[in-house]
Scaffold this motif. Sequence first.
Motif, PDB file in Angstrom:
ATOM      1  N   PHE A 144     -13.008  33.971  35.869  1.00  0.00           N
ATOM      2  CA  PHE A 144     -12.791  33.847  37.310  1.00  0.00           C
ATOM      3  C   PHE A 144     -13.926  33.064  37.969  1.00  0.00           C
ATOM      4  CE2 PHE A 144     -13.465  35.577  41.626  1.00  0.00           C
ATOM      5  CZ  PHE A 144     -12.265  35.190  42.202  1.00  0.00           C
ATOM      6  N   GLN A 145     -13.572  32.209  38.938  1.00  0.00           N
ATOM      7  CA  GLN A 145     -14.551  31.451  39.703  1.00  0.00           C
ATOM      8  C   GLN A 145     -14.201  31.496  41.192  1.00  0.00           C
ATOM      9  OE1 GLN A 145     -14.118  27.646  37.490  1.00  0.00           O
ATOM     10  NE2 GLN A 145     -16.318  27.811  37.083  1.00  0.00           N
ATOM     11  N   VAL A 146     -15.221  31.349  42.022  1.00  0.00           N
ATOM     12  CA  VAL A 146     -15.028  31.306  43.466  1.00  0.00           C
ATOM     13  C   VAL A 146     -15.976  30.263  44.043  1.00  0.00           C
ATOM     14  CG1 VAL A 146     -16.724  33.140  43.904  1.00  0.00           C
ATOM     15  CG2 VAL A 146     -14.923  32.692  45.572  1.00  0.00           C
ATOM     16  N   SER A 147     -15.564  29.611  45.110  1.00  0.00           N
ATOM     17  CA  SER A 147     -16.418  28.587  45.723  1.00  0.00           C
ATOM     18  C   SER A 147     -17.461  29.239  46.617  1.00  0.00           C
ATOM     19  CB  SER A 147     -15.588  27.599  46.537  1.00  0.00           C
ATOM     20  OG  SER A 147     -15.172  28.161  47.755  1.00  0.00           O
TER      21      SER A 147
ATOM     22  N   SER B 146     -10.942  39.309  40.604  1.00  0.00           N
ATOM     23  CA  SER B 146     -11.253  39.702  41.980  1.00  0.00           C
ATOM     24  C   SER B 146     -12.770  39.697  42.143  1.00  0.00           C
ATOM     25  CB  SER B 146     -10.721  41.111  42.281  1.00  0.00           C
ATOM     26  OG  SER B 146      -9.336  41.214  42.029  1.00  0.00           O
ATOM     27  N   TYR B 147     -13.223  39.845  43.382  1.00  0.00           N
ATOM     28  CA  TYR B 147     -14.649  40.082  43.594  1.00  0.00           C
ATOM     29  C   TYR B 147     -14.839  41.051  44.748  1.00  0.00           C
ATOM     30  CZ  TYR B 147     -14.558  36.471  47.340  1.00  0.00           C
ATOM     31  OH  TYR B 147     -14.277  35.722  48.459  1.00  0.00           O
TER      32      TYR B 147
ATOM     33  N   PRO C 125     -15.899  40.883  38.072  1.00  0.00           N
ATOM     34  CA  PRO C 125     -16.931  39.984  37.562  1.00  0.00           C
ATOM     35  C   PRO C 125     -17.998  39.552  38.559  1.00  0.00           C
ATOM     36  CG  PRO C 125     -14.909  38.772  37.960  1.00  0.00           C
ATOM     37  CD  PRO C 125     -14.593  40.211  38.214  1.00  0.00           C
ATOM     38  N   ILE C 126     -17.740  39.677  39.869  1.00  0.00           N
ATOM     39  CA  ILE C 126     -18.683  39.176  40.875  1.00  0.00           C
ATOM     40  C   ILE C 126     -18.917  40.234  41.946  1.00  0.00           C
ATOM     41  CG2 ILE C 126     -19.112  37.405  42.646  1.00  0.00           C
ATOM     42  CD1 ILE C 126     -17.285  35.527  41.078  1.00  0.00           C
TER      43      ILE C 126
ATOM     44  N   ASN D  89     -27.427  35.291  37.424  1.00  0.00           N
ATOM     45  CA  ASN D  89     -26.696  35.563  36.186  1.00  0.00           C
ATOM     46  C   ASN D  89     -25.287  34.953  36.195  1.00  0.00           C
ATOM     47  OD1 ASN D  89     -26.655  36.828  33.533  1.00  0.00           O
ATOM     48  ND2 ASN D  89     -25.016  38.087  34.367  1.00  0.00           N
ATOM     49  N   ASN D  90     -24.951  34.267  35.108  1.00  0.00           N
ATOM     50  CA  ASN D  90     -23.652  33.602  34.951  1.00  0.00           C
ATOM     51  C   ASN D  90     -23.266  32.855  36.230  1.00  0.00           C
ATOM     52  OD1 ASN D  90     -21.191  32.703  34.061  1.00  0.00           O
ATOM     53  ND2 ASN D  90     -20.543  34.670  33.219  1.00  0.00           N
ATOM     54  N   GLN D  91     -24.150  31.923  36.620  1.00  0.00           N
ATOM     55  CA  GLN D  91     -23.931  31.158  37.849  1.00  0.00           C
ATOM     56  C   GLN D  91     -22.708  30.258  37.773  1.00  0.00           C
ATOM     57  OE1 GLN D  91     -26.871  31.516  36.260  1.00  0.00           O
ATOM     58  NE2 GLN D  91     -28.568  31.791  37.706  1.00  0.00           N
ATOM     59  N   ASN D  92     -22.140  30.072  36.584  1.00  0.00           N
ATOM     60  CA  ASN D  92     -20.959  29.219  36.425  1.00  0.00           C
ATOM     61  C   ASN D  92     -19.748  29.763  37.179  1.00  0.00           C
ATOM     62  OD1 ASN D  92     -22.307  27.402  34.755  1.00  0.00           O
ATOM     63  ND2 ASN D  92     -21.786  28.554  32.899  1.00  0.00           N
ATOM     64  N   ARG D  93     -19.782  31.036  37.546  1.00  0.00           N
ATOM     65  CA  ARG D  93     -18.645  31.607  38.273  1.00  0.00           C
ATOM     66  C   ARG D  93     -18.600  31.165  39.740  1.00  0.00           C
ATOM     67  NH1 ARG D  93     -19.518  37.148  35.550  1.00  0.00           N
ATOM     68  NH2 ARG D  93     -18.044  37.132  33.808  1.00  0.00           N
TER      69      ARG D  93
END
Length: 249
Positions: A116-119, A183-184, A205-206, A241-245
């Motif tokens: 999962f990713q968010v802007s 979700s976050y 995850p966030i 941590n895991n900034q790619n998200r």
Amino acid sequence: MKIEEIDAIQYRNEKACDVKENVVKDETITLTINGSISRSLSAIEDSLEEFAVGYLFNENMVKSMEDIKKIEIEGPQINAEIDDKLLRTNETVLCSDSAGGWRSKIKEVNPVESDFQVSVKELIARIEELKDNAEIWQATGGTHVAGIVYKDQFVVKEDVSRHVAVDKVIGYGLIHGFDLNHSYVIYSGRMPADMVIKMTRAGVPILASNAAPANSGYNIAKKGNITLVGFLRGQRCNIYNNQNRVIFD
């Protein structure tokens, strides 16, 4: 009513005067599991089913909705029934916290695997939306606010306890079939270990906040593969941590 008006004396600019002030109305909420374990805590008498579900997951007492056999609510009394085997497994690792609730000792951390990713622009917009939806906080200044975001849904809950507010939004997501892995959670409060561990247990995850992480929270985030977003204020934030998200576009 979740707000009550009380008398106060206000001192401002070297003058004192009688005023009416709004305060949040909290109650003693009692959660009893399988009729044998009971704890009480201060909370707003609202969204208690969501709180109970989120609490059972976030305190590592259940792993799925199927593990919860029944939740009954009568006023501020919550009676939950879960599998007896799960209760016996978890009972020995429970300890009382300063608010009269439970905080499981963190014995293991299972990493959250999620693509999962968010802007970052969405996160900045959501923290403002969180404040705009915090009606009790705006009226009293006496609550913590938490929100859960899944696809185009954004659900906000408030409580005098930051833990209870987060339990309520995670419980809402579980009850309503949110894919928590995509979700976050965004909320107003620090991010120590006992808050970050909730994300690993629920599979979120966030975790984003306008406040700071603690070293204990960062360490749990590393072990649990949780992305922390702190100091989310105005047009800024820090990602740990895991900034790619988090997408910078």
